[in-house]
Design an enzyme around this catalytic site. Structure first.
Site, short mmCIF file in Angstrom:
data_model
loop_
_atom_site.label_atom_id
_atom_site.label_comp_id
_atom_site.label_asym_id
_atom_site.label_seq_id
_atom_site.Cartn_x
_atom_site.Cartn_y
_atom_site.Cartn_z
N ASP A 1 0.83 -1.20 0.00
CA ASP A 1 0.00 0.00 0.00
C ASP A 1 0.87 1.25 0.00
O ASP A 1 1.97 1.26 0.57
CB ASP A 1 -0.89 -0.03 1.25
CG ASP A 1 -2.06 0.91 1.13
OD1 ASP A 1 -2.33 1.39 0.02
OD2 ASP A 1 -2.69 1.18 2.16
N ASN B 1 1.32 3.36 -2.97
CA ASN B 1 1.84 3.78 -4.28
C ASN B 1 1.30 5.16 -4.67
O ASN B 1 2.05 6.00 -5.18
CB ASN B 1 1.44 2.79 -5.38
CG ASN B 1 2.09 1.43 -5.21
OD1 ASN B 1 2.94 1.25 -4.35
ND2 ASN B 1 1.68 0.48 -6.02
N ARG C 1 0.09 7.59 -2.73
CA ARG C 1 0.63 8.66 -1.87
C ARG C 1 2.08 8.97 -2.23
O ARG C 1 2.51 10.10 -2.21
CB ARG C 1 0.52 8.26 -0.39
CG ARG C 1 -0.86 8.55 0.18
CD ARG C 1 -1.10 7.82 1.46
NE ARG C 1 -1.51 6.44 1.18
CZ ARG C 1 -1.81 5.55 2.11
NH1 ARG C 1 -1.72 5.88 3.39
NH2 ARG C 1 -2.20 4.33 1.79
N HIS D 1 2.65 3.26 -9.05
CA HIS D 1 2.46 1.82 -9.30
C HIS D 1 3.69 1.23 -10.00
O HIS D 1 4.12 0.13 -9.70
CB HIS D 1 1.21 1.58 -10.13
CG HIS D 1 -0.06 1.93 -9.41
ND1 HIS D 1 -0.30 1.58 -8.10
CD2 HIS D 1 -1.18 2.61 -9.81
CE1 HIS D 1 -1.49 2.01 -7.73
NE2 HIS D 1 -2.04 2.65 -8.75
N THR E 1 -10.33 -7.43 -4.30
CA THR E 1 -11.68 -7.44 -4.89
C THR E 1 -12.22 -6.01 -4.91
O THR E 1 -12.86 -5.58 -5.88
CB THR E 1 -12.61 -8.31 -4.01
OG1 THR E 1 -11.96 -9.54 -3.79
CG2 THR E 1 -13.93 -8.55 -4.65
N ASN F 1 -10.55 -3.27 -5.10
CA ASN F 1 -9.84 -2.39 -6.04
C ASN F 1 -10.53 -2.26 -7.39
O ASN F 1 -10.25 -1.33 -8.14
CB ASN F 1 -8.39 -2.85 -6.25
CG ASN F 1 -7.47 -2.55 -5.08
OD1 ASN F 1 -6.52 -3.28 -4.81
ND2 ASN F 1 -7.74 -1.47 -4.35
N TRP F 2 -11.48 -3.15 -7.70
CA TRP F 2 -12.24 -3.01 -8.96
C TRP F 2 -13.06 -1.73 -8.95
O TRP F 2 -13.56 -1.29 -9.98
CB TRP F 2 -13.18 -4.21 -9.18
CG TRP F 2 -12.48 -5.50 -9.51
CD1 TRP F 2 -12.46 -6.63 -8.75
CD2 TRP F 2 -11.71 -5.81 -10.69
NE1 TRP F 2 -11.73 -7.62 -9.37
CE2 TRP F 2 -11.27 -7.14 -10.57
CE3 TRP F 2 -11.36 -5.09 -11.84
CZ2 TRP F 2 -10.49 -7.77 -11.54
CZ3 TRP F 2 -10.57 -5.71 -12.80
CH2 TRP F 2 -10.16 -7.04 -12.65
N SER G 1 -7.57 -5.26 5.74
CA SER G 1 -8.20 -5.00 4.44
C SER G 1 -8.54 -6.28 3.67
O SER G 1 -8.17 -6.44 2.51
CB SER G 1 -7.30 -4.10 3.57
OG SER G 1 -7.15 -2.85 4.17
C1 IPE Z 1 -1.00 0.25 -4.13
O1 IPE Z 1 -1.14 1.41 -3.41
C2 IPE Z 1 -2.09 -0.76 -3.97
C3 IPE Z 1 -2.70 -1.22 -5.24
C4 IPE Z 1 -3.97 -1.47 -5.36
C5 IPE Z 1 -1.87 -1.49 -6.43
P1 IPE Z 1 -2.39 2.40 -3.50
O2 IPE Z 1 -2.74 2.64 -4.92
O3 IPE Z 1 -3.51 1.87 -2.64
O4 IPE Z 1 -1.77 3.71 -2.85
P2 IPE Z 1 -2.48 4.81 -1.93
O5 IPE Z 1 -3.21 4.10 -0.83
O6 IPE Z 1 -3.42 5.57 -2.82
O7 IPE Z 1 -1.35 5.64 -1.42
MG MG Z 2 -4.15 2.24 -0.70
#
Ligand code: IPE
Ligand code: MG
Length: 232
Positions: free
Chosen positions: A2, A4, A6, A19, A48, A50-51, A178
């Site tokens: 987690d 990426n 930010r 990413h 799941t 993240n979709w 999560s």
């Molecule tokens: C990577 O970090 C997690 C993925 C789903 C690839 P994020 O994209 O959740 O980063 P933040 O939480 O916005 O900083």
């Molecule tokens: Mg995140």
């Protein structure tokens, strides 16, 4: 993995750059984990939930994944790593699935580290899916409800064959699981760090493992029991 987004935001960059950088760290951590002889590594790459992200970001992540699977296949195989993807695989785009199946097939007989990428993964969905499969075995008469054990339940999860995690690392300061490995994490040590994933390299990974190795895991027993010469 987690943080990426930010990481990119802090630098005034688009999220995609976070990413991209995060994927480089994942690659370094895989190599490091395999070199130090870890049995298994599970990377939570896409949940799941993240979709629900913008279509453009999902498309970028899937593209990154597809390229990664193609570019790194040779490294993974030559490092004797056995690759698998866990999650609701049928939801993934066809080209990503093809890359996954190729790498799973070509690494199936490898005997080194197990590498599981959690993709379109959700632990509650995994548990419900396991319950469905167990229920249908009971209906068909192959299994009796009273014979369902923790082991049988665990064998119906996506992680069947993998050990429960000893250590779970959560980056970017969030202190929640999560929807990750909820059944399997019953006795896992949790390591929470403020470090954003793209800043979490092998040095930070080894530090997390070194802190983990100082912990005494009692699995519900007393220290006296564990110090006994016959302790498990
Ligand atoms: C990577 O970090 C997690 C993925 C789903 C690839 P994020 O994209 O959740 O980063 P933040 O939480 O916005 O900083
Ligand atoms: Mg995140």
């Amino acid at each position: 993995m987690d943080g990426n987004g930010r990481w990119a935001k802090k630098r005034g960059l688009p999220r995609a750059m976070g990413h991209r950088e995060g994927a480089k760290r994942a690659d370094e951590i895989i190599r490091c984990a395999s070199e130090i002889g870890l049995d298994s590594l599970v990377l939570y790459a896409f949940s799941t939930e993240n979709w629900r992200r913008p279509q453009e970001e999902i498309g970028f992540l899937m593209g990154l994944l597809k390229d990664y699977l193609i570019k790194k296949a040779r490294d993974i195989i030559s490092n004797n790593i056995r690759f698998m993807a866990i999650g609701e695989r049928h939801l993934l785009p066809a080209d990503v699935m093809a890359g996954i199946v190729d790498l799973e097939t070509s690494s199936v007989s490898n005997t080194g580290m197990n590498l599981a990428l959690a993709l379109s993964y959700g632990s509650r969905q995994e548990i419900v899916e396991a319950a469905r499969r167990i229920a249908s075995r009971c209906i068909s008469g192959g299994l009796k409800p009273e014979d369902i054990t923790e082991k049988i339940f665990s064998d119906h999860l996506y992680t069947s064959g993998l050990p429960d995690p000893d250590l779970i690392i959560r980056t970017s300061g969030e202190s929640r699981l999560s929807n990750f490995l909820l059944f399997q994490a019953a006795y896992s040590e949790l390591y929470i760090t403020e470090t954003l994933w793209p800043d979490f390299g092998p040095e930070q990974f080894l530090e997390a493992i070194s802190i983990y190795s100082t912990k005494k895991r009692r699995f519900g027993m007393t220290s006296e029991q564990l110090n006994h010469p016959c302790a498990p």
